[in-house]
Design an enzyme around this catalytic site. Structure first.
Site, PDB file in Angstrom:
ATOM      1  N   CYS A  96       0.268  -1.502   0.479  1.00  0.00           N
ATOM      2  CA  CYS A  96       0.221  -0.387   0.298  1.00  0.00           C
ATOM      3  C   CYS A  96       0.731   0.945   0.187  1.00  0.00           C
ATOM      4  O   CYS A  96       0.247   2.747  -0.142  1.00  0.00           O
ATOM      5  CB  CYS A  96      -0.227   0.119   1.240  1.00  0.00           C
ATOM      6  N   CYS A 155     -13.887   0.882   8.369  1.00  0.00           N
ATOM      7  CA  CYS A 155     -12.144   0.927   7.386  1.00  0.00           C
ATOM      8  C   CYS A 155     -11.936   1.612   6.362  1.00  0.00           C
ATOM      9  O   CYS A 155     -13.291   2.017   5.661  1.00  0.00           O
ATOM     10  CB  CYS A 155     -12.481  -1.050   6.777  1.00  0.00           C
ATOM     11  N   LYS A 189      -9.576   6.694   4.526  1.00  0.00           N
ATOM     12  CA  LYS A 189     -11.648   5.577   4.361  1.00  0.00           C
ATOM     13  C   LYS A 189     -12.050   6.549   3.876  1.00  0.00           C
ATOM     14  O   LYS A 189     -13.323   6.014   3.290  1.00  0.00           O
ATOM     15  CB  LYS A 189     -11.658   7.140   5.899  1.00  0.00           C
ATOM     16  N   HIS A 198      -9.159   3.633  -1.284  1.00  0.00           N
ATOM     17  CA  HIS A 198      -7.100   3.300  -1.071  1.00  0.00           C
ATOM     18  C   HIS A 198      -7.414   2.341  -2.759  1.00  0.00           C
ATOM     19  O   HIS A 198      -6.955   1.383  -2.748  1.00  0.00           O
ATOM     20  CB  HIS A 198      -7.276   2.497   0.278  1.00  0.00           C
TER      21      HIS A 198
HETATM   22  C1  COA Z   1     -14.860  -3.601   5.386  1.00  0.00           C
HETATM   23  C2  COA Z   1     -14.610  -4.306   3.634  1.00  0.00           C
HETATM   24  C3  COA Z   1     -14.192  -5.971   4.108  1.00  0.00           C
HETATM   25  C4  COA Z   1     -16.191  -3.792   2.921  1.00  0.00           C
HETATM   26  O1  COA Z   1     -16.420  -5.081   2.106  1.00  0.00           O
HETATM   27  P1  COA Z   1     -17.868  -5.805   1.815  1.00  0.00           P
HETATM   28  O2  COA Z   1     -17.839  -6.346   2.854  1.00  0.00           O
HETATM   29  O3  COA Z   1     -17.534  -7.096   0.404  1.00  0.00           O
HETATM   30  O4  COA Z   1     -18.656  -4.772   1.234  1.00  0.00           O
HETATM   31  P2  COA Z   1     -19.318  -4.400  -0.353  1.00  0.00           P
HETATM   32  O5  COA Z   1     -17.945  -3.834  -1.300  1.00  0.00           O
HETATM   33  O6  COA Z   1     -19.856  -5.856  -0.810  1.00  0.00           O
HETATM   34  O7  COA Z   1     -20.208  -3.074   0.159  1.00  0.00           O
HETATM   35  C5  COA Z   1     -21.269  -2.872   1.138  1.00  0.00           C
HETATM   36  C6  COA Z   1     -21.574  -2.086   0.903  1.00  0.00           C
HETATM   37  O8  COA Z   1     -20.625  -1.099   1.852  1.00  0.00           O
HETATM   38  C7  COA Z   1     -20.335   0.014   1.741  1.00  0.00           C
HETATM   39  N1  COA Z   1     -18.425   0.101   2.192  1.00  0.00           N
HETATM   40  C8  COA Z   1     -17.904  -0.922   1.235  1.00  0.00           C
HETATM   41  N2  COA Z   1     -16.657  -0.781   2.015  1.00  0.00           N
HETATM   42  C9  COA Z   1     -16.314   0.414   2.882  1.00  0.00           C
HETATM   43  C10 COA Z   1     -15.945   1.050   3.979  1.00  0.00           C
HETATM   44  N3  COA Z   1     -15.047   0.650   4.690  1.00  0.00           N
HETATM   45  N4  COA Z   1     -16.941   2.182   4.486  1.00  0.00           N
HETATM   46  C11 COA Z   1     -18.284   2.586   4.126  1.00  0.00           C
HETATM   47  N5  COA Z   1     -18.928   1.539   3.017  1.00  0.00           N
HETATM   48  C12 COA Z   1     -18.109   0.725   2.491  1.00  0.00           C
HETATM   49  C13 COA Z   1     -20.483  -0.226   0.139  1.00  0.00           C
HETATM   50  O9  COA Z   1     -20.458   1.024  -1.030  1.00  0.00           O
HETATM   51  C14 COA Z   1     -21.777  -1.021  -0.053  1.00  0.00           C
HETATM   52  O10 COA Z   1     -22.917   0.188   0.716  1.00  0.00           O
HETATM   53  P3  COA Z   1     -23.790  -0.131  -0.494  1.00  0.00           P
HETATM   54  O11 COA Z   1     -24.503  -1.324  -0.196  1.00  0.00           O
HETATM   55  O12 COA Z   1     -24.995   0.990  -0.645  1.00  0.00           O
HETATM   56  O13 COA Z   1     -23.678   0.429  -2.038  1.00  0.00           O
HETATM   57  C15 COA Z   1     -13.948  -4.305   2.591  1.00  0.00           C
HETATM   58  O14 COA Z   1     -13.947  -2.695   2.235  1.00  0.00           O
HETATM   59  C16 COA Z   1     -12.546  -3.976   3.609  1.00  0.00           C
HETATM   60  O15 COA Z   1     -11.869  -4.954   2.865  1.00  0.00           O
HETATM   61  N6  COA Z   1     -11.726  -3.355   3.083  1.00  0.00           N
HETATM   62  C17 COA Z   1     -10.411  -2.914   3.766  1.00  0.00           C
HETATM   63  C18 COA Z   1      -9.383  -2.820   2.805  1.00  0.00           C
HETATM   64  C19 COA Z   1      -7.394  -2.638   3.059  1.00  0.00           C
HETATM   65  O16 COA Z   1      -7.757  -4.127   3.615  1.00  0.00           O
HETATM   66  N7  COA Z   1      -7.193  -1.952   2.288  1.00  0.00           N
HETATM   67  C20 COA Z   1      -5.266  -2.251   2.579  1.00  0.00           C
HETATM   68  C21 COA Z   1      -5.806  -2.036   3.867  1.00  0.00           C
HETATM   69  S1  COA Z   1      -3.464  -1.680   4.684  1.00  0.00           S
END
Ligand code: COA
Length: 384
Positions: A83, A206, A328, A332
């Protein structure tokens, strides 16, 4: 050493993009070239930051970009540092301009992963951890940062609501950023009620998975002056490393690589943390921003959370942290993030940040790390 400047910047929107990885890299790079008021032939080399080109069936992106720009004879280099790839790529490009190898080059960061879905993207990202000790044991990044958050809650006077406040602040800033991924106002209650991802972190603690590309034009001061237009000077650059796995660290509420990189950058710039007007920091999870602001020495250890509670890091408060919306809310796209932070600093210091402008800002800082901070780069910029 040559003085090094940022002369132009360009970025796609961050989010779920339908164009391919080579197309978005070209779009951002062409926008940066146009913004700098130069022609593609003025660009002598390219530094590309990308982690999972393989997910969109294109690695070795540099020659593809240069061909698309009509300058296929120019060299390019791809850099992967998880990242933190964008800031590491920027650092290598900076060193090459400072050393006099090139008078003008493009740094482009890109990622295109959302089409692979949550399961695959989580798996890919886990390859960036120390896979032997972490990824293969089933710990993905939300789990690793949840461990840091749990330790912070235990060691210091902090609550989950305090972490939630970081997300609320960054979404408030992201709403003002037309290129941000999640432009949605949220409240502390929304965060607290969102689904638990890895306790104590919830969905709104997240960053999302994002696609996107960001580019900047880096050049010598002489080149910048000869070509007119606004530019910003790079006055500090620092790098640091930490043990790859969390278990190898003495404490997990601090990231050693941030401290090393920041101290080197402050020393080189000849400034102290108090001189920084705003900072784009690596807030992949809300806990990360709190730890970052302490390791960057804006606040004492354990006091970053108090600063959030007292609203001292919001736009135009004591120090504006993540005016772009941060990882956030802005999103990312991992290879692009570090370069995108420089785009924000350039926009802020050249008066193009619109409603999210940090008033009277002269000095901006970028902080971007790979994995849980195993690699890190910090850069400091000054308006001219
Ligand atoms: C948190 C996480 C698991 C959610 O993934 P998910 O469950 O597949 O979420 P989805 O893509 O199915 O989205 C579901 C809903 O939440 C929203 N959403 C997804 N991620 C979000 C987040 N991080 N913050 C806020 N909303 C989020 C989507 O827009 C969607 O909304 P909608 O239903 O109104 O369209 C994923 O975003 C994640 O792992 N994030 C961290 C990424 C990471 O690790 N990066 C490297 C860092 S070192």
């Amino acid at each position: 050493m040559e003085k090094v400047c940022v002369l132009g910047a360009g970025s796609t929107r961050y989010g779920n993009l339908s164009d391919g990885i080579a197309d978005i890299t070209t779009q951002a790079s062409a926008a940066a070239i146009e913004d700098a008021g130069i022609a593609p032939k003025d660009v002598k080399a390219a530094y590309i930051s990308n982690v999972f080109g393989v997910a969109d069936k294109q690695v070795h992106l540099g020659p593809v970009l240069m061909s698309n720009l009509g300058i296929p004879d120019r060299p390019s280099l791809s850099i992967e540092s998880a990242c933190g790839s964008g800031s590491v790529s920027f650092r290598e490009a900076y060193a090459n301009v400072a050393a006099g190898f090139y008078d003008c080059l493009v740094v482009s960061g890109v990622e295109k992963v959302t089409h692979t879905g949550t399961e695959w993207t989580t798996t890919y990202f886990a390859y960036c951890s120390d896979y032997f000790y972490e990824g293969q044991m089933g710990v993905s990044f939300p789990g690793l940062f949840a461990s840091m958050a749990r330790a912070y809650l235990t060691e210091f006077d902090a609550t989950e609501e305090d972490f939630a406040q970081v997300a609320v602040k960054n979404h408030n800033n992201g709403i003002l950023n037309p290129k941000a991924h999640l432009r949605k106002k949220i409240t502390v209650d929304d965060v607290m009620r969102s689904a638990v991802i890895a306790s104590p972190l919830k969905l709104f603690d997240c960053c999302p998975f994002s696609d996107g590309a960001s580019s900047v034009i880096l050049c010598t001061e002489k080149f910048a002056k000869d070509h007119g237009g606004d530019y910003v000077e790079v006055i500090g650059s620092g790098r640091g490393g930490s043990p790859a796995a969390l278990q190898g660290r003495e404490h997990i509420t601090t990231i050693p690589s941030t401290r090393t990189a920041a101290d080197a950058a402050y020393r080189m710039a000849g400034i102290t943390p108090k001189d920084v007007d705003f900072a784009e920091v690596h807030d992949c999870f809300t806990i990360a921003e709190v730890v970052d602001t302490e390791d960057l020495r804006f606040f004492e250890k354990g006091e970053g959370i108090q600063a959030v509670r007292e609203d001292r890091t919001s736009l135009n408060s004591d120090i504006s942290v993540n005016p772009s919306g941060g990882l956030k809310s802005k999103g990312h796209p991992i290879g692009a993030t570090g370069v995108g932070q420089v785009v924000e600093v350039f926009d802020q210091l050249t008066g193009r940040a619109g409603e999210r402008t940090v008033k009277d800002a002269k000095i901006g800082l970028t902080h971007n790390f790979g994995a849980t901070g195993a690699s890190c780069a910090v850069h400091i910029f000054q308006s001219v």
